[in-house]
Design a protein around this motif. Structure first.
Motif, PDB file in Angstrom:
ATOM      1  N   PHE A   1       0.714  -1.331   0.431  1.00 36.79           N
ATOM      2  CA  PHE A   1       0.155   0.040   0.189  1.00 36.79           C
ATOM      3  C   PHE A   1       0.466   1.219  -0.348  1.00 36.79           C
ATOM      4  O   PHE A   1       0.845   1.916  -0.205  1.00 36.79           O
ATOM      5  N   ALA A   2       2.073   1.324   0.344  1.00 36.98           N
ATOM      6  CA  ALA A   2       2.816   2.687   0.478  1.00 36.98           C
ATOM      7  C   ALA A   2       3.509   2.780  -0.403  1.00 36.98           C
ATOM      8  O   ALA A   2       3.356   4.045  -0.936  1.00 36.98           O
ATOM      9  N   VAL A   3       3.618   1.741  -1.059  1.00 38.15           N
ATOM     10  CA  VAL A   3       4.607   1.888  -2.236  1.00 38.15           C
ATOM     11  C   VAL A   3       3.468   2.413  -3.366  1.00 38.15           C
ATOM     12  O   VAL A   3       3.666   3.623  -4.064  1.00 38.15           O
ATOM     13  N   ALA A   4       2.296   2.210  -3.252  1.00 36.69           N
ATOM     14  CA  ALA A   4       1.605   2.304  -4.750  1.00 36.69           C
ATOM     15  C   ALA A   4       0.973   3.641  -3.613  1.00 36.69           C
ATOM     16  O   ALA A   4       0.406   4.984  -5.268  1.00 36.69           O
ATOM     17  N   ARG A   5       0.511   4.198  -3.133  1.00 36.10           N
ATOM     18  CA  ARG A   5       0.064   5.593  -2.520  1.00 36.10           C
ATOM     19  C   ARG A   5       1.077   6.724  -2.825  1.00 36.10           C
ATOM     20  O   ARG A   5       1.088   8.127  -2.532  1.00 36.10           O
ATOM     21  N   ARG A   6       2.943   6.256  -3.287  1.00 37.92           N
ATOM     22  CA  ARG A   6       3.296   7.520  -3.704  1.00 37.92           C
ATOM     23  C   ARG A   6       3.529   6.979  -5.485  1.00 37.92           C
ATOM     24  O   ARG A   6       4.596   7.790  -5.842  1.00 37.92           O
ATOM     25  N   GLY A   7       2.836   5.948  -5.536  1.00 37.47           N
ATOM     26  CA  GLY A   7       2.421   6.634  -7.189  1.00 37.47           C
ATOM     27  C   GLY A   7       4.106   5.207  -7.599  1.00 37.47           C
ATOM     28  O   GLY A   7       4.071   5.694  -8.840  1.00 37.47           O
ATOM     29  N   GLU A   8       4.560   4.680  -7.094  1.00 44.63           N
ATOM     30  CA  GLU A   8       5.703   4.129  -7.690  1.00 44.63           C
ATOM     31  C   GLU A   8       5.355   2.561  -7.616  1.00 44.63           C
ATOM     32  O   GLU A   8       4.053   2.058  -7.279  1.00 44.63           O
ATOM     33  N   VAL A   9       5.749   1.669  -8.542  1.00 43.00           N
ATOM     34  CA  VAL A   9       5.643   0.428  -9.181  1.00 43.00           C
ATOM     35  C   VAL A   9       6.312  -0.814  -8.631  1.00 43.00           C
ATOM     36  O   VAL A   9       7.858   0.772  -8.157  1.00 43.00           O
ATOM     37  N   MET A  10       6.137  -1.468  -7.969  1.00 48.00           N
ATOM     38  CA  MET A  10       7.751  -2.940  -7.665  1.00 48.00           C
ATOM     39  C   MET A  10       8.351  -3.037  -8.598  1.00 48.00           C
ATOM     40  O   MET A  10       7.784  -3.446 -10.164  1.00 48.00           O
ATOM     41  N   PRO A  11       9.243  -4.358  -8.812  1.00 49.95           N
ATOM     42  CA  PRO A  11      10.154  -4.605  -9.251  1.00 49.95           C
ATOM     43  C   PRO A  11       8.817  -5.938  -9.525  1.00 49.95           C
ATOM     44  O   PRO A  11       7.893  -6.275  -8.781  1.00 49.95           O
ATOM     45  N   GLN A  12       9.185  -6.588 -10.564  1.00 50.99           N
ATOM     46  CA  GLN A  12       8.580  -7.052 -12.087  1.00 50.99           C
ATOM     47  C   GLN A  12       8.846  -8.880 -10.306  1.00 50.99           C
ATOM     48  O   GLN A  12       9.904  -8.873  -9.783  1.00 50.99           O
ATOM     49  N   LYS A  13       7.672  -9.341 -10.368  1.00 50.99           N
ATOM     50  CA  LYS A  13       7.143 -10.636  -9.949  1.00 50.99           C
ATOM     51  C   LYS A  13       7.819 -10.096  -8.397  1.00 50.99           C
ATOM     52  O   LYS A  13       7.853 -11.171  -7.734  1.00 50.99           O
ATOM     53  N   SER A  14       7.351  -9.261  -7.725  1.00 50.30           N
ATOM     54  CA  SER A  14       7.766  -8.561  -6.312  1.00 50.30           C
ATOM     55  C   SER A  14       6.311  -9.147  -5.629  1.00 50.30           C
ATOM     56  O   SER A  14       7.309  -9.677  -4.101  1.00 50.30           O
ATOM     57  N   THR A  15       5.351  -9.735  -5.768  1.00 49.03           N
ATOM     58  CA  THR A  15       4.051 -10.309  -5.056  1.00 49.03           C
ATOM     59  C   THR A  15       3.371 -11.094  -5.544  1.00 49.03           C
ATOM     60  O   THR A  15       3.531 -11.816  -6.633  1.00 49.03           O
ATOM     61  N   TYR A  16       2.821 -12.247  -4.281  1.00 50.56           N
ATOM     62  CA  TYR A  16       2.348 -13.325  -5.395  1.00 50.56           C
ATOM     63  C   TYR A  16       1.142 -13.573  -3.985  1.00 50.56           C
ATOM     64  O   TYR A  16       1.601 -13.997  -3.121  1.00 50.56           O
ATOM     65  N   PHE A  17       0.593 -13.638  -4.955  1.00 46.99           N
ATOM     66  CA  PHE A  17      -0.612 -13.714  -4.244  1.00 46.99           C
ATOM     67  C   PHE A  17      -1.750 -14.803  -4.598  1.00 46.99           C
ATOM     68  O   PHE A  17      -1.434 -15.213  -5.370  1.00 46.99           O
ATOM     69  N   TYR A  18      -1.854 -16.446  -3.569  1.00 44.48           N
ATOM     70  CA  TYR A  18      -2.510 -16.928  -3.629  1.00 44.48           C
ATOM     71  C   TYR A  18      -3.731 -17.373  -2.644  1.00 44.48           C
ATOM     72  O   TYR A  18      -3.456 -17.132  -1.913  1.00 44.48           O
ATOM     73  N   PRO A  19      -4.551 -18.223  -2.971  1.00 47.49           N
ATOM     74  CA  PRO A  19      -4.735 -19.234  -4.680  1.00 47.49           C
ATOM     75  C   PRO A  19      -4.936 -18.291  -6.248  1.00 47.49           C
ATOM     76  O   PRO A  19      -5.644 -16.766  -5.708  1.00 47.49           O
ATOM     77  N   LYS A  20      -5.300 -17.901  -7.194  1.00 42.32           N
ATOM     78  CA  LYS A  20      -5.795 -17.703  -8.348  1.00 42.32           C
ATOM     79  C   LYS A  20      -6.828 -17.361  -7.987  1.00 42.32           C
ATOM     80  O   LYS A  20      -7.227 -18.074  -7.870  1.00 42.32           O
ATOM     81  N   LEU A  21      -7.625 -16.279  -8.825  1.00 46.37           N
ATOM     82  CA  LEU A  21      -9.247 -16.213  -8.760  1.00 46.37           C
ATOM     83  C   LEU A  21      -9.559 -17.647  -9.795  1.00 46.37           C
ATOM     84  O   LEU A  21      -8.818 -17.858 -10.901  1.00 46.37           O
ATOM     85  N   THR A  22     -10.578 -17.966  -9.467  1.00 49.10           N
ATOM     86  CA  THR A  22     -11.334 -19.227 -10.692  1.00 49.10           C
ATOM     87  C   THR A  22     -12.139 -18.307 -11.599  1.00 49.10           C
ATOM     88  O   THR A  22     -13.163 -17.041 -11.597  1.00 49.10           O
ATOM     89  N   SER A  23     -11.830 -18.573 -12.386  1.00 48.92           N
ATOM     90  CA  SER A  23     -12.756 -17.830 -13.864  1.00 48.92           C
ATOM     91  C   SER A  23     -13.670 -18.658 -14.478  1.00 48.92           C
ATOM     92  O   SER A  23     -13.777 -19.576 -13.934  1.00 48.92           O
ATOM     93  N   GLY A  24     -14.683 -18.058 -14.987  1.00 48.95           N
ATOM     94  CA  GLY A  24     -16.249 -18.740 -15.080  1.00 48.95           C
ATOM     95  C   GLY A  24     -16.799 -19.039 -14.065  1.00 48.95           C
ATOM     96  O   GLY A  24     -18.468 -19.009 -14.579  1.00 48.95           O
ATOM     97  N   LEU A  25     -16.834 -18.677 -12.724  1.00 49.25           N
ATOM     98  CA  LEU A  25     -18.054 -18.074 -11.755  1.00 49.25           C
ATOM     99  C   LEU A  25     -18.919 -17.543 -12.556  1.00 49.25           C
ATOM    100  O   LEU A  25     -20.097 -17.574 -11.761  1.00 49.25           O
ATOM    101  N   LEU A  26     -18.496 -16.203 -12.347  1.00 48.51           N
ATOM    102  CA  LEU A  26     -19.361 -15.280 -12.916  1.00 48.51           C
ATOM    103  C   LEU A  26     -18.674 -14.332 -13.852  1.00 48.51           C
ATOM    104  O   LEU A  26     -17.682 -14.139 -14.112  1.00 48.51           O
ATOM    105  N   LEU A  27     -19.283 -13.597 -15.354  1.00 49.33           N
ATOM    106  CA  LEU A  27     -19.226 -13.159 -15.333  1.00 49.33           C
ATOM    107  C   LEU A  27     -20.075 -11.955 -15.378  1.00 49.33           C
ATOM    108  O   LEU A  27     -21.127 -11.666 -15.202  1.00 49.33           O
ATOM    109  N   HIS A  28     -19.257 -10.481 -16.164  1.00 45.48           N
ATOM    110  CA  HIS A  28     -20.551  -8.861 -15.826  1.00 45.48           C
ATOM    111  C   HIS A  28     -20.068  -8.252 -17.336  1.00 45.48           C
ATOM    112  O   HIS A  28     -18.858  -8.197 -17.994  1.00 45.48           O
ATOM    113  N   PRO A  29     -20.888  -7.685 -17.526  1.00 43.68           N
ATOM    114  CA  PRO A  29     -21.860  -8.159 -19.368  1.00 43.68           C
ATOM    115  C   PRO A  29     -21.443  -6.213 -19.235  1.00 43.68           C
ATOM    116  O   PRO A  29     -21.773  -5.874 -18.095  1.00 43.68           O
ATOM    117  N   VAL A  30     -21.093  -6.023 -19.957  1.00 40.91           N
ATOM    118  CA  VAL A  30     -20.579  -4.193 -19.980  1.00 40.91           C
ATOM    119  C   VAL A  30     -20.817  -3.856 -21.514  1.00 40.91           C
ATOM    120  O   VAL A  30     -20.804  -2.423 -21.967  1.00 40.91           O
TER     121      VAL A  30
END
Length: 365
Positions: A336-365
């Protein structure tokens, strides 16, 4: 600050589409070509026929056909969805993560409501934009974090959907979702390319519908929320390793001992373990950086990543890599602190697990 509200989801009807376990998939960007073929062979209605189609216009025809035949059915009334995911993390610990799926208004990052933490690349966004122009449907959610309690509790009844450790409850609320996020900022944990694609699509279309996307929102207080480290493994020792501004504070014959020492350090200074065939050294860098920023000085030539320390050290032990750098997981407040400063992390900084499942809900736009 954030505009979050219930929506009329498109959902598979198992009576027409088949068993749910044959319809869902991981997010498009973690599926290999072989996995895509396997998933699409598992069912003519697997979501990858839309998320990883042969062509964008072909996906639009498939989506229209599924809706016409009742394979996908749209909810009559708007709702939000409580989602629980049971999982065992790379650390071997069983957890349950709870989130809320809803419709999110897309806003430019400059507004300060939606915070990114990763740099994106043009190629994936162009690919996703071509697809979105054809299907006019957000096929997969982005994953966002927020501070504070969730606006909805999990209903005290069996879930409406259940598949492979994921449970979904449909909830019609009286404004709790919209009110609950009215004063909150959101951090994109996963799905930066999808979010920026949604922004580009809305700039083109300019309709109220095009200005929404599908998001799963997870509280930073959630007991099941975890960020895992992404250890760096180098096929060849990087040339910059010799000039890394670090102090060697201890040496160990065993990686487990070194990891224990690393875990005991505070976060005032960045730290990492340099693991080579002969020893494990605990390195500490100058204040003002995070672990991932320290090791990013090494560059990316011949690099691979893993959230499992034992995989990183095994690659070195087998002679497949010269050296591995083991780091600590980032803390939520650091991201959060890095994002609030308008900065970005190096590649592959965070690994949130598990990934979300695709196909449960779709959102027409």
């Amino acid at each position: 600050m954030a505009s979050v509200r219930p929506f009329q989801a498109l959902r598979f009807d198992p009576a027409a589409a088949g068993p749910l376990e044959t319809l869902v998939a991981p997010p498009y960007d973690v599926i290999s070509s072989a996995q895509r073929d396997e998933l699409q062979a598992s069912s003519p209605h697997n979501i990858t026929h839309l998320t990883l189609p042969d062509s964008a216009d072909g996906a639009a025809r498939t989506l229209a056909d599924w809706r016409q035949r009742g394979v996908l059915v749209r909810d009559e009334r708007p709702a939000a969805y409580v989602i629980e995911q049971d999982f065992v993390g790379p650390d071997g610990i069983a957890r349950t993560r709870t989130g809320l799926a809803a419709s999110l208004e897309v806003e430019p990052y400059e507004a300060g409501t939606i915070l990114p933490h990763e740099r994106t690349h043009r190629g994936p966004k162009e690919d996703r934009l071509r697809l979105l122009r054809e299907v006019h449907t957000q096929l997969e959610p982005i994953f966002c974090l927020y501070h504070g309690p969730p606006p909805l509790d999990r209903p005290d009844r069996p879930p409406d959907l259940e598949i492979e450790g994921t449970r979904v409850w449909r909830v019609e609320d009286d404004g709790a979702v919209s009110d609950g996020f009215a004063d909150r900022e959101l951090l994109i944990a996963d799905g930066h390319h999808r979010y920026e694609t949604a922004l580009a699509f809305h700039e083109e279309m300019g309709t109220p519908e095009s200005g929404r996307t599908l998001a799963v929102l997870v509280s930073s207080r959630d007991d099941g929320l975890a960020i895992f480290p992404t250890h760096r493994v180098f096929e060849r020792a990087p040339e910059a390793a010799g000039s890394l501004p670090v102090d060697v504070v201890s040496s160990h014959d065993d990686a487990h001992e070194a990891l224990a020492s690393l875990a005991d350090l505070d976060y005032e200074r960045p730290a990492a373990i340099r693991y080579a065939a002969d020893k494990a050294e605990l390195l500490v860098g100058p204040p003002g950086e995070l672990d991932v920023q320290l090791v990013d000085r090494l560059g990316h030539d011949g690099i691979s990543y893993t959230p499992r320390a034992e995989e990183a050290t095994a690659s070195v032990d087998r002679g497949e890599a010269d050296v591995a750098f083991l780091i600590r997981a980032l803390r939520i407040e650091d991201v959060f602190a890095v994002a609030r400063r308008g900065e970005v992390m190096p590649q592959k900084s965070t690994y949130f697990y598990p990934k979300l499942t695709s196909g449960l809900l779709l959102h027409p736009v």
